[in-house]
Structure formats: structure tokens, C-alpha cells
Design a protein around this motif. Structure first.
Motif, PDB file in Angstrom:
ATOM      1  N   LYS A 191      17.624  12.090  26.677  1.00 20.09           N
ATOM      2  CA  LYS A 191      17.695  11.876  28.127  1.00 20.09           C
ATOM      3  C   LYS A 191      19.059  12.278  28.667  1.00 20.09           C
ATOM      4  O   LYS A 191      19.160  12.926  29.713  1.00 20.09           O
ATOM      5  N   ARG A 192      20.108  11.915  27.953  1.00 22.62           N
ATOM      6  CA  ARG A 192      21.454  12.236  28.421  1.00 22.62           C
ATOM      7  C   ARG A 192      21.732  13.728  28.361  1.00 22.62           C
ATOM      8  O   ARG A 192      22.375  14.275  29.260  1.00 22.62           O
TER       9      ARG A 192
ATOM     10  N   SER B 163      20.003  15.343  31.256  1.00 21.47           N
ATOM     11  CA  SER B 163      20.727  15.127  32.515  1.00 21.47           C
ATOM     12  C   SER B 163      21.946  16.047  32.607  1.00 21.47           C
ATOM     13  O   SER B 163      22.289  16.534  33.690  1.00 21.47           O
ATOM     14  N   SER B 164      22.606  16.291  31.483  1.00 21.56           N
ATOM     15  CA  SER B 164      23.807  17.123  31.511  1.00 21.56           C
ATOM     16  C   SER B 164      23.477  18.578  31.800  1.00 21.56           C
ATOM     17  O   SER B 164      24.337  19.340  32.264  1.00 21.56           O
TER      18      SER B 164
ATOM     19  N   SER C 182      21.015  19.484  33.932  1.00 19.93           N
ATOM     20  CA  SER C 182      20.501  19.615  35.298  1.00 19.93           C
ATOM     21  C   SER C 182      21.631  19.590  36.330  1.00 19.93           C
ATOM     22  O   SER C 182      22.767  19.334  36.021  1.00 19.93           O
TER      23      SER C 182
END
Length: 222
Positions: free
Chosen positions: A215-216, A219-220, A222
Motif C-alpha cells: 500500500k505504501r 501511494s509513493s 501516485s
């Protein structure tokens, strides 16, 4: 062809796992293999990196002949191991069972062009365990001698030069290509590789940690 970009992926993965540790997501799973660090070896004018995990103690699970990682050992804790080992064993209900100490590293194999898991194994008395015993620890009785060499081999560690066991990577590419058909695994092929390979030696990355890391990293991007 899988685009491993091993150096970038290794650094990004370690950074993400370290941040998860800081945020205490792994507080309940500190004994699992999430404490990887990036090591560098200068080879001529180039820097070659690989991943290293501090030694872990593994106790056998007599019910199913699998292993359970019960303690990660950092360099600061190593001196206190003798005094703390009895307490740790009692807490985990394994006080009467011999343990083995495993040290892991991940190297990008230049011949097979895939990450490869290298490891050393010592007995509870500190004596290195031979290959036959290692195979017995991580495989079932149905494996033939010929099959075992396709599973666990031994060679000079490409980064440290020391004799080391490794999981033979001949089947890695085909298995990873199947795994990466699932979109979520494409975020970090190296982490997906770990989730596939580590169970072969009785270890793992907890699913909660795996999902949080994915998930992290998503996010990085996007």
C-alpha cells in the motif's frame, strides 16, 4: 522479462519496511523476516548491493515438522544471547528443543538474472550444519537426493566469498511470471518474490506487513 531493477527495488523495500517498523505496524511480528538492511560491496569501480537480514533463531514445530522464527538477533543483542536465551525459550514453550540460527541474504544472481536467497545455518552449539541436515530441516522425506540439489545447493557467496547455502533459482522466473499476472504483485516484484521464496525455508513476511508495504509503495508511485 521481469524488470527487477534490483538496486532500486532493494533500497525502496528496506526504506518502506523500516518506516513500517517506526510506525509500529510490526510490533506483534518482530520475529518475522522484515528487518532487512542494504549492504554494499565495492567491486572495482562499481558498488554492488545485496540485502542482509540479522540472524534469527528457529525452533522446530514438532506437529508438522515446520519451523517457527522466534527471535531476531541484532549485533547489540548478540552479546546478551546466552543470558536471554533460556527466558526466550520458556516464553515460546520451546525450552527443551534445540534451535538453529539462520543468517539470510538476497543477492541478484548475474547468471540466472533473478534474486537468490543465500543462507548459513548453525546449530544451538554454534556448529555449522551440513547440507544434508539443512535439507532435512526444510523438506519432507519424499524428496530424492537428485531433487534436493535442484532445491538447495552450496557455493561461494558472491558478495562475501564465504561458503553459503542457497535456494536454487532455476524455477524462479517461471513462478514469478505467473505470480506477477496478479496486478498487486507488480508494485514490488522483490517483495512478491520474498513472499514466494521465504516459506521454502520455514520463514515468511507477515501478510499484514506485506499488504502495508504494498500500500505504501503504491501511494509513493501516485
Amino acid at each position: 522479462m521481469i524488470d527487477w531493477d534490483f538496486q532500486r527495488s532493494a533500497k525502496a523495500l528496506v526504506e518502506t519496511l523500516n518506516q513500517i517498523h517506526v510506525d509500529s505496524v510490526t510490533s506483534l511480528f518482530s520475529s518475522e523476516l522484515t528487518s532487512w538492511v542494504v549492504e554494499t560491496r565495492r567491486d572495482g569501480g562499481d558498488d554492488s548491493i545485496y540485502l542482509y537480514h540479522p540472524p534469527v533463531l528457529i525452533f522446530p514445530n514438532n506437529k508438522d515438522h515446520s519451523h517457527r522464527v522466534v527471535e531476531s538477533i541484532t549485533s547489540d543483542e548478540d552479546e546478551q544471547l546466552d543470558s536471554e536465551l533460556d527466558e526466550s525459550a520458556v516464553l515460546h514453550n520451546y525450552s527443551t528443543v534445540d534451535f538453529t540460527e539462520w543468517s539470510f541474504s538476497v543477492v541478484f544472481h548475474e547468471i540466472w538474472r533473478v534474486p537468490t536467497l543465500y543462507f548459513d545455518v548453525n546449530g544451538s552449539d554454534g556448529t555449522p550444519i551440513n547440507r544434508e541436515e539443512v535439507v532435512r530441516l526444510v523438506s519432507d522425506d519424499s524428496m530424492t537426493e537428485e531433487q534436493s540439489w535442484d532445491f538447495i545447493s552450496q557455493e561461494e557467496h558472491p558478495m562475501t566469498g564465504s561458503p553459503s547455502f542457497f535456494l536454487h533459482p532455476c524455477q524462479t522466473v517461471a513462478k514469478m511470471e505467473l505470480l506477477l499476472l496478479q496486478e498487486q504483485h507488480n508494485l514490488c516484484p522483490l517483495l512478491s518474490w520474498m513472499s514466494m521464496i521465504l516459506p521454502s525455508v520455514g520463514c515468511s513476511i507477515n501478510p499484514i506487513v506485506y499488504n502495508e508495504a504494498m500500500k505504501r509503495m503504491s501511494s509513493s508511485r501516485s
